[in-house]
Design a protein around this motif. Sequence first.
Motif, PDB file in Angstrom:
ATOM      1  N   THR D 324       0.857  -1.184   0.000  1.00  0.00           N
ATOM      2  CA  THR D 324       0.000   0.000   0.000  1.00  0.00           C
ATOM      3  C   THR D 324       0.893   1.233   0.000  1.00  0.00           C
ATOM      4  O   THR D 324       1.721   1.415   0.886  1.00  0.00           O
ATOM      5  CB  THR D 324      -0.919  -0.001   1.220  1.00  0.00           C
ATOM      6  OG1 THR D 324      -1.678  -1.219   1.222  1.00  0.00           O
ATOM      7  CG2 THR D 324      -1.876   1.192   1.185  1.00  0.00           C
ATOM      8  N   LEU D 325       0.727   2.041  -1.037  1.00  0.00           N
ATOM      9  CA  LEU D 325       1.576   3.224  -1.176  1.00  0.00           C
ATOM     10  C   LEU D 325       1.010   4.360  -0.336  1.00  0.00           C
ATOM     11  O   LEU D 325      -0.103   4.271   0.194  1.00  0.00           O
ATOM     12  CB  LEU D 325       1.679   3.615  -2.647  1.00  0.00           C
ATOM     13  CG  LEU D 325       2.224   2.484  -3.548  1.00  0.00           C
ATOM     14  CD1 LEU D 325       2.305   2.943  -4.991  1.00  0.00           C
ATOM     15  CD2 LEU D 325       3.592   2.012  -3.061  1.00  0.00           C
ATOM     16  N   GLY D 326       1.776   5.408  -0.212  1.00  0.00           N
ATOM     17  CA  GLY D 326       1.405   6.532   0.643  1.00  0.00           C
ATOM     18  C   GLY D 326       0.034   7.104   0.322  1.00  0.00           C
ATOM     19  O   GLY D 326      -0.718   7.503   1.223  1.00  0.00           O
ATOM     20  N   ASP D 327      -0.316   7.136  -0.954  1.00  0.00           N
ATOM     21  CA  ASP D 327      -1.598   7.739  -1.345  1.00  0.00           C
ATOM     22  C   ASP D 327      -2.737   6.726  -1.338  1.00  0.00           C
ATOM     23  O   ASP D 327      -3.818   7.020  -1.849  1.00  0.00           O
ATOM     24  CB  ASP D 327      -1.471   8.381  -2.729  1.00  0.00           C
ATOM     25  CG  ASP D 327      -1.043   7.384  -3.793  1.00  0.00           C
ATOM     26  OD1 ASP D 327      -0.884   6.178  -3.471  1.00  0.00           O
ATOM     27  OD2 ASP D 327      -0.857   7.799  -4.947  1.00  0.00           O
ATOM     28  N   GLY D 328      -2.487   5.542  -0.801  1.00  0.00           N
ATOM     29  CA  GLY D 328      -3.566   4.574  -0.686  1.00  0.00           C
ATOM     30  C   GLY D 328      -3.649   3.570  -1.817  1.00  0.00           C
ATOM     31  O   GLY D 328      -4.324   2.557  -1.694  1.00  0.00           O
ATOM     32  N   ARG D 329      -2.991   3.866  -2.941  1.00  0.00           N
ATOM     33  CA  ARG D 329      -2.996   2.883  -4.026  1.00  0.00           C
ATOM     34  C   ARG D 329      -2.287   1.616  -3.560  1.00  0.00           C
ATOM     35  O   ARG D 329      -1.339   1.666  -2.778  1.00  0.00           O
ATOM     36  CB  ARG D 329      -2.266   3.432  -5.251  1.00  0.00           C
ATOM     37  CG  ARG D 329      -3.076   4.418  -6.072  1.00  0.00           C
ATOM     38  CD  ARG D 329      -2.235   4.991  -7.208  1.00  0.00           C
ATOM     39  NE  ARG D 329      -1.043   5.625  -6.682  1.00  0.00           N
ATOM     40  CZ  ARG D 329       0.193   5.265  -7.008  1.00  0.00           C
ATOM     41  NH1 ARG D 329       0.400   4.303  -7.883  1.00  0.00           N
ATOM     42  NH2 ARG D 329       1.211   5.890  -6.473  1.00  0.00           N
ATOM     43  N   LYS D 330      -2.785   0.486  -4.087  1.00  0.00           N
ATOM     44  CA  LYS D 330      -2.160  -0.786  -3.771  1.00  0.00           C
ATOM     45  C   LYS D 330      -1.573  -1.393  -5.041  1.00  0.00           C
ATOM     46  O   LYS D 330      -2.202  -1.353  -6.097  1.00  0.00           O
ATOM     47  CB  LYS D 330      -3.200  -1.751  -3.194  1.00  0.00           C
ATOM     48  CG  LYS D 330      -3.828  -1.282  -1.882  1.00  0.00           C
ATOM     49  CD  LYS D 330      -5.020  -2.152  -1.497  1.00  0.00           C
ATOM     50  CE  LYS D 330      -5.875  -1.513  -0.414  1.00  0.00           C
ATOM     51  NZ  LYS D 330      -5.165  -1.217   0.836  1.00  0.00           N
ATOM     52  N   VAL D 331      -0.354  -1.912  -4.916  1.00  0.00           N
ATOM     53  CA  VAL D 331       0.176  -2.707  -6.026  1.00  0.00           C
ATOM     54  C   VAL D 331       0.540  -4.076  -5.469  1.00  0.00           C
ATOM     55  O   VAL D 331       0.846  -4.217  -4.275  1.00  0.00           O
ATOM     56  CB  VAL D 331       1.393  -2.049  -6.726  1.00  0.00           C
ATOM     57  CG1 VAL D 331       1.026  -0.681  -7.281  1.00  0.00           C
ATOM     58  CG2 VAL D 331       2.583  -1.956  -5.795  1.00  0.00           C
TER      59      VAL D 331
END
Lengths: 419, 419, 419, 419
Positions: D324-331
């Motif tokens: 989970t990246l800082g802006d909430g996106r998940k990869v």
Amino acid sequence: MPQPSDIKDPALAALGKERIAWAGREMPVLKLISERFQKEKPLRGIRIAACLHVTSETANLAHTLKAGGAALVLCGSNPLSTQDDVAAALAADGISTHAIKGEDDGTYYKHIMSALDIKPQLTVDDGADLVTTLHTKRTELLPDIIGGTEETTTGVIRLRAMAADGKLKYPLIAVNDAKTKYLFDNRYGTGQSTLDGITRATNILWAGKKVVVAGYGWCGHGVALRARGMGAYVIVAEVEPVRALEAVMDGFAVMPMKEAAKIGDVFITVTGDKHVVSAADFAVMKNGAILANSGHFNVEIDIPALEEMAASKRTVKPFVDEYTLGDGRKVYLLGEGRLINLAAAEGHPAAVMDMSFANQALGLEYLAKNRGRLAAGVYSMPSEIDDNVALLKLRSLGVFIDTLTPEQHKYLSTWQEGT
Amino acid sequence: MPQPSDIKDPALAALGKERIAWAGREMPVLKLISERFQKEKPLRGIRIAACLHVTSETANLAHTLKAGGAALVLCGSNPLSTQDDVAAALAADGISTHAIKGEDDGTYYKHIMSALDIKPQLTVDDGADLVTTLHTKRTELLPDIIGGTEETTTGVIRLRAMAADGKLKYPLIAVNDAKTKYLFDNRYGTGQSTLDGITRATNILWAGKKVVVAGYGWCGHGVALRARGMGAYVIVAEVEPVRALEAVMDGFAVMPMKEAAKIGDVFITVTGDKHVVSAADFAVMKNGAILANSGHFNVEIDIPALEEMAASKRTVKPFVDEYTLGDGRKVYLLGEGRLINLAAAEGHPAAVMDMSFANQALGLEYLAKNRGRLAAGVYSMPSEIDDNVALLKLRSLGVFIDTLTPEQHKYLSTWQEGT
Amino acid sequence: MPQPSDIKDPALAALGKERIAWAGREMPVLKLISERFQKEKPLRGIRIAACLHVTSETANLAHTLKAGGAALVLCGSNPLSTQDDVAAALAADGISTHAIKGEDDGTYYKHIMSALDIKPQLTVDDGADLVTTLHTKRTELLPDIIGGTEETTTGVIRLRAMAADGKLKYPLIAVNDAKTKYLFDNRYGTGQSTLDGITRATNILWAGKKVVVAGYGWCGHGVALRARGMGAYVIVAEVEPVRALEAVMDGFAVMPMKEAAKIGDVFITVTGDKHVVSAADFAVMKNGAILANSGHFNVEIDIPALEEMAASKRTVKPFVDEYTLGDGRKVYLLGEGRLINLAAAEGHPAAVMDMSFANQALGLEYLAKNRGRLAAGVYSMPSEIDDNVALLKLRSLGVFIDTLTPEQHKYLSTWQEGT
Amino acid sequence: MPQPSDIKDPALAALGKERIAWAGREMPVLKLISERFQKEKPLRGIRIAACLHVTSETANLAHTLKAGGAALVLCGSNPLSTQDDVAAALAADGISTHAIKGEDDGTYYKHIMSALDIKPQLTVDDGADLVTTLHTKRTELLPDIIGGTEETTTGVIRLRAMAADGKLKYPLIAVNDAKTKYLFDNRYGTGQSTLDGITRATNILWAGKKVVVAGYGWCGHGVALRARGMGAYVIVAEVEPVRALEAVMDGFAVMPMKEAAKIGDVFITVTGDKHVVSAADFAVMKNGAILANSGHFNVEIDIPALEEMAASKRTVKPFVDEYTLGDGRKVYLLGEGRLINLAAAEGHPAAVMDMSFANQALGLEYLAKNRGRLAAGVYSMPSEIDDNVALLKLRSLGVFIDTLTPEQHKYLSTWQEGT
């Protein structure tokens, strides 16, 4: 009223929940419907008996129906297709679930009976086993039924046969006949997942393999397309002239099964009929031939005949049974001839079940709304629902399309404008 | 009673006969029908007005109808699609023919009127220009009409609009809706011949070209499939959500035309609607963009708008008109926006017209047999005819297929047998 | 010194100019080179004899070489491949041209001799007829030669055979072996244009046709790929095991020609060898079989054997000769067995010749720059030229690609970094 | 002398044996070689250290080498690729095996050291970790070495870098460069198994997915081909112009990774280079993007950068790590960025490893026969071995091909015969 669940192992629930959530990622249309159902409660207080493959995608449908206000019991629609962790997760979430992977036929029908114990007002079926049980063994429940839905080609064929016999007692929506179902689920879903199941069971290289596809309906189209897409040489066997001709013009080899039987490396049945690969075919197959079914029932390959012809039989790896014939040739039957995509893989990908189950949810809503207005019979999906599902799916993929201008609309309804 | 022919040059007859014979090689189904018609004369004494593309394949149909006993007048169904040598050969063989390649719209309709002068009992149409002319300008002929057939998607749309308006006065069979027509002619025929027409006009390399296909119906499926088969990068523009979604899942790029307009190298319209590529699109196209239509009428590309936007226009080679826009960009319109496969190539290959025209011949026979029994309206092809055409075609290709065993037949009509 | 041109009809020049300009649209890489040559004159005062298919694309190369300062004589490299209008346009533009479509073998070699009369310093060849003539009949010219280029697989095979015999007397660059040549021209160019030639000659439907491709080199890959892309059922015949296995794993049927001969509808030879389809094959072919060659020389189909076996022969339409065998079967030979893409269509599309001819122009520049430094022998294209051509082509298509970071560069040259 | 094995669990041996036998079914070429080796013992008494993925196919190679008379120690060539049941079966059969699935890097290199303890005369490597360890940490063993083989593109790049540095001390055959290896294993093997690994890890629907393939070498060709074959929309990122152009002309979208990063659903790296997908790319990816590597080392995706950018990380299902990246996106990173076909599936199918390992076995025989005759350096496979492997494979598939006639042989070596 919901029966206690009958599942393999409650301890699998945590794993099941993760897999349900993972499937949910690829089911944006169903999610939108679920959010609306949560608010509008279109199924408030309605009892539903659902006979479906108990998979992570089905779990998302079950939650959607529950969000809509329904009381739901779920049983499996195939003895081999249940994902036990998903069943456990559903049970843990209070959805009564009756399904165990590998259950015998007796247990299978016992579970259907348990589902019917809810005294359903709506039925959801996949293959029509629940509906036929209801019409033959539990006829006392018929008066309460509002209607039902059927997921598969096979089930719709059975329902139409029932209707033709005058035996069908309530309205059923053929979800299978929705374009957003059969064009996608049957073709891309079955196509991909059938090959996936065979790959997981055998790890064969598809490139250069001679793959015989029996049946060139939508499922057969998908299987043939994907087999070619993996580099196979595809042979199609068909009984309908138009489909056979389509296969020819799609560049496939087309021949009777008895000819194909001699040269095929892998045989895949997707016809909806029985004994499509039979004793005369086993008799001429190459040593090492692989047999798999992706049609609804395990009757497409004549397994009783194979059992009879075999000198011996053993399981060489999971989902692979080796039959040694009298002359020493070995043929390999995958997943006991049951739906190979559910037996050896995870069934249809969630992305495609998203649409099929969106149709299910909206079909059930439609039945509830039109309670008492529909006579017994088999109904098509209303085309507005179909278009709406497609549009929601496109949006979820970030795809935008054109719309007709007023001028274009008018042109289509005008016959005066010619050359 | 048949009018004298109006053709370009009788001296072309010998060449035309050769080409008709060559096409006949690939039309074995029509040939079988012709041989039966010769014996049975099912159209004995019946007057037919046929409005069709006057090609070598149509000539084989004309001979078949004549063999069946009909008196026939033929006119062209598109001002640009006539093969003048074929027209000459037909005239020389005593089939009254009214069609000249490149005729103006006035002559085009004059030829339709000449065809109607036969006082037809059956009509054969391709785009519905003859039927609409009959219903508007020659209504005195209506009482004699037994029925008619219509070949195209466009024509069927027009006929259905007429029927919806209550204006259609006799029974018409939608040959286009026969599976052995639209699954093959629209898809494989239009697919191949559209690319062929563009190749002959431009000699472009397809590999790597960005090809925008407007419309993903059966024709669009065929064009997209063949463009990909030649190595192109295919973009689909659609208005119907289900079709658009199908294009996405077939791996194509899908977007609104106004986005596609910016990146396409070649634009092909096959929608049946008007102004699918329009002023706003021309305004953003790349320098060198190529525009072609393969829909029935030349309205799909908004040519009047293009003419208006262009600073200058010149023909740079046969079938290629260069429009230089105000900012210096050039776009190339092929075949004046008319059916490019007929304008710049030879139309559908004979092998596919074999089935379409077998349906035509058998449809006309059906109408003659059922004279007086069919109300005004648009009819589907009887499915037995459809299956029969497919079976004859398979035989001619040396392909044999399976047939259902009694056990299999029974299984399909039984609903009791489940899991 | 340049001889006066020997062409069919000077009046065709205007048409030829238009077609040359049209081809130029699709040749942006050659155009960039031409603009640089115009400034830098790298070929100033050098005499070039070029033996090439005289097409609109070749004309663009000829203008490029002239822009570079060369004096040029052009002759045809195949008796059937000359576009007479292009030849007229070149002659009108002062480029001495010796080529007439349909010339006999005597005239063909007379034209080669005329080209050699320029006393060339550089030679450009396509099939090595000019180089072999130079080495056998005009050896007095050898001392002046700086070097030459060869376009084709066939020519390179001949040159390597000459070199192996110690007979090759000057350096020749195998343009064919440039990746930007054979990966594109041989595969996509030959693939598309071969089908195009057959389509124009016959108008057959490809879907469902059994197409036998002899040879699975780069040309064969292209032909098989495009035939499949058009819906054909493709059979490959090969002699090299690795290629045959590749064809199997690409999903094609692979078998010896004598088996393929019995089932093929269309036969296409692209082997570079002789008598690939021969008497034993004609003897078992189906009635109606079509034979076409797309290899360099008309020896791949054993035409003398066919002539001998035939009871009669007639031309049924342009480029289609019907041979009736003793037992009544008919086979159709297209374009007299010469390169069908040049005989019946327009040869390779300009977009692919753009790269091949960019290599030609840059190869000739390289030879001129390295005058005296290269020993006799067959040379590969320098890979920088190859990469540069690809990069220019990508730019012209508006495609941008990644470049290695310094870190990535370093990683590729380092062996220490492991798991 | 062989060290005791270091494996996960000896109890898995029975399962491993079954899987080895199952793989053997699809390895007929290796079986033929094994039978010959059994008789001829070409490796009698030779010590071999083999660093390979410890899979059921590798086990068949190990048995073949043992049949040839060799003493063999086997270690894994990737920490995640070992099949523990196969390792157990090998150990049980007396082949010293050092490999445990999921071992850490320390154990991984300890196992390589254990393999080297045999004091090898021949080395077999897959990625060059064993060879580089030998050249840096165990140089005392170098004098005994006869030669070695290397399986992969990555390994060959490293060996060539070593040779360029003057650091390579013995002859190594680049098995990877055999046509029967890279044309099949890299393309069809990696293509199929990479998709298989991702499917098993995620069960995504490929149809309509935007799949970004980084690298269009043979592996990239295979991955792109199979992704398209499953209905995906494929985007290719490349650094080499010729390959990029090939991807364009194959109909794929081609763009820099930083553009592809914004639109891709699934990213697959097969470049052989590092940090092909990096921080700038993660920064712009869509929520839900899936990342997989099928290149040899886990450096192609910049995992350290991803770890640094992530606010949190968790494993959502086997082989799927959610960042989970800082802006909430998940990869989603699959298989920790290691070879996904081995991590989440079963590696290359046996049918393709059959050829690769036939080359290995024959390459080792060749080195043994030519002991002392080859200088240090990287060698290609002798082409006779290559052709022989292809021919044996064709035979095993029941495919027969043509052979050149004497006339055809002569024609190919003759330059005199022209137009």
